[in-house]
Write an enzyme that holds these catalytic residues in place. Structure first.
Site, PDB file in Angstrom:
ATOM      1  N   GLU A 328      26.246   5.021  34.959  1.00 56.01           N
ATOM      2  CA  GLU A 328      26.096   6.427  35.317  1.00 56.01           C
ATOM      3  C   GLU A 328      26.237   7.286  34.067  1.00 56.01           C
ATOM      4  O   GLU A 328      27.205   7.153  33.310  1.00 56.01           O
ATOM      5  CB  GLU A 328      27.173   6.854  36.320  1.00 56.01           C
ATOM      6  CG  GLU A 328      26.980   6.320  37.714  1.00 56.01           C
ATOM      7  CD  GLU A 328      27.901   7.010  38.714  1.00 56.01           C
ATOM      8  OE1 GLU A 328      27.512   7.094  39.877  1.00 56.01           O
ATOM      9  OE2 GLU A 328      28.991   7.451  38.337  1.00 56.01           O
ATOM     10  N   CYS A 329      25.298   8.174  33.836  1.00 61.61           N
ATOM     11  CA  CYS A 329      25.347   9.160  32.770  1.00 61.61           C
ATOM     12  C   CYS A 329      25.619   8.482  31.429  1.00 61.61           C
ATOM     13  O   CYS A 329      24.739   7.839  30.872  1.00 61.61           O
ATOM     14  CB  CYS A 329      26.378  10.238  33.087  1.00 61.61           C
ATOM     15  SG  CYS A 329      26.093  11.785  32.173  1.00 61.61           S
ATOM     16  N   GLY A 330      26.822   8.579  30.872  1.00 62.69           N
ATOM     17  CA  GLY A 330      27.108   7.913  29.617  1.00 62.69           C
ATOM     18  C   GLY A 330      26.870   6.427  29.675  1.00 62.69           C
ATOM     19  O   GLY A 330      26.375   5.813  28.715  1.00 62.69           O
TER      20      GLY A 330
END
Length: 437
Positions: A328-330
């Site tokens: 997720e994201c990073g």
């Protein structure tokens, strides 16, 4: 015994809500009051401070992302065994998105739903009697949201305090204290908000100092008397995210930090075991796990170390050959081919997905998201809708040839196109999942 509850609200972000909340949580705990903290909206940082201040788990209460049954279940868990629940508002008290009644994501939704009084924190720097006009506007704006009292923050002098407090008292709102202007009371920040509790140097000393300030500056007895009965229904965890495996290898260090407390708690409740490992320490996901989760965080600050972590790289390649991996994201950024840091240096990432990202070419992406999954993945089954949030400054500079993970929509249902990537057992996107739709 039913817990009591209170919302800490303000006109905007940066008014001092978090410092007041942390200080009050610890100050009441010092008195032997069993107190829990909660955060409205999709903030994954403040619950960590709440937990550190109270010794009890923090929680998000998000009226937009969480079905009312899930919201009720989490509110009930927060109140269980507590004498007092303090809910910290995200942004301004009434700030949400246009949505069906009660599901805007604003803290005001929680005030209406649970009939919780609001303690309004007003930053009065640069004003005096005008603070009364702002307070009156809050009091009259929505008759279903009860403004029970006011805290004056960033007060310059005793005269300044008296001018603002007398004007507010004249309109019938009690002022329960005033906090003098002090730059050292501000929590450190970076580009996604506050530095997290786990990274805060001398965290315990800071929390103790916040409690000292609140005990000196505020009338704790008066604040406690403002709290109302926090009555919740049973609710249901049926809309919670399912665990992606039985033993979940969880990346956990300064580069991977953003996992909502309610998500991890529900995975454990369903019998899953979370096994932490540190990519920054060049650790591979444990081989006895059946799923790997790379949460969001700050990989852009540690890109060089991640690029040099060969044991981590080899372990991820080995793991992904046979088992599920989700970022997720990073975490999604690290799964890609490359990551360009703020200085413009490009670092090799895992290459388990074909995209590339850049933090040098910054653009803020912020808002609620609805993701309709186009294939089975750790978030759910094909066709499922997952609600969540997106908040990042990185851009995807190359999309690669992987299949998309989901069709994504904003909080009001407007289509934003395909999102994320999937290849074999690997999937990811910039989207932070909060709950099933």
């Amino acid at each position: 015994m039913t817990a009591r509850g209170l919302i800490i609200g303000a006109a905007r972000s940066g008014s001092g809500k978090t410092s007041v909340t942390i200080g009050l949580l610890r100050a009441f705990a010092r008195r032997g009051i069993v107190v829990s903290g909660a955060k409205s909206g999709p903030d994954y940082i403040d619950p960590g401070f709440h937990a550190a201040a109270t010794g009890r788990p923090g929680v998000n209460l998000d009226s937009w992302a969480m079905h009312p049954d899930l919201l009720a279940a989490l509110a009930g868990r927060s109140a269980k065994g507590a004498d007092l629940v303090i809910v910290e508002s995200a942004m301004g008290l009434f700030d949400g998105i246009p949505a069906e009644p009660g599901r805007s994501g604003a803290a005001a939704d929680l005030a209406r739903l649970y009939r919780l009084p609001v303690l309004l924190v007003l930053d009065v720097s640069g004003q005096s009697q005008t603070a009364a006009a702002i307070a009156k506007g809050f009091a009259l704006y929505d008759s279903a949201v009860h403004i029970a009292g006011v805290v004056l923050n960033r007060v310059a002098s005793e005269r300044h305090r008296r001018l603002a407090a007398d004007a507010i008292a004249a309109i019938g709102l009690p002022v329960v204290g005033a906090i003098l202007r002090d730059p050292t009371l501000t929590l450190p920040e970076r580009h996604l908000g506050l530095v997290q509790a786990s990274e805060h140097a001398a965290l315990e000393e800071f929390i103790e100092r916040m409690a000292d300030v609140m005990e000196k500056s505020l009338d704790l007895d008066a604040i406690l008397s403002l709290a109302g009965s926090f009555e919740t229904t049973a609710g249901s965890m049926a809309r919670a995210l399912p665990p992606p495996g039985q033993r979940i290898a969880l990346a956990e260090d300064a580069a991977f930090t953003f996992l909502y407390p309610h998500v991890a708690e529900e995975w454990r409740r369903q019998g899953a075991e979370l096994v932490p490992f540190s990519p920054l320490a060049d650790q591979a996901p444990p081989d006895d796990c059946d799923a790997c989760w790379l949460p969001g965080g700050y990989p852009e600050l540690h890109a060089g170390r991640l690029a040099a972590a060969e044991r981590f790289r080899a372990g991820m390649e080995h793991f992904a050959a046979t088992r599920r991996v989700h970022g997720e994201c990073g975490g999604y950024m690290v799964l890609g081919e490359t990551l360009e840091d703020a200085d413009g240096a490009t670092h090799r990432m895992l290459g388990l997905l074909g995209h590339a990202t850049s933090f040098a070419r910054r653009k803020m992406n912020l808002g609620y998201r609805q993701a309709r999954l186009v294939a089975d993945c750790p978030l759910g089954k094909a066709g499922d809708t997952v609600r969540g949030h997106e908040f990042h400054y990185a851009q995807q500079t190359a999309s690669g040839d992987d299949a998309p993970l989901a069709e994504i929509f904003d909080g009001q249902g407007q289509p934003l196109g395909a999102s994320g990537s999937r290849r074999g057992h690997v999937s990811g996107s910039f989207f932070h999942a909060i709950a099933r739709g």
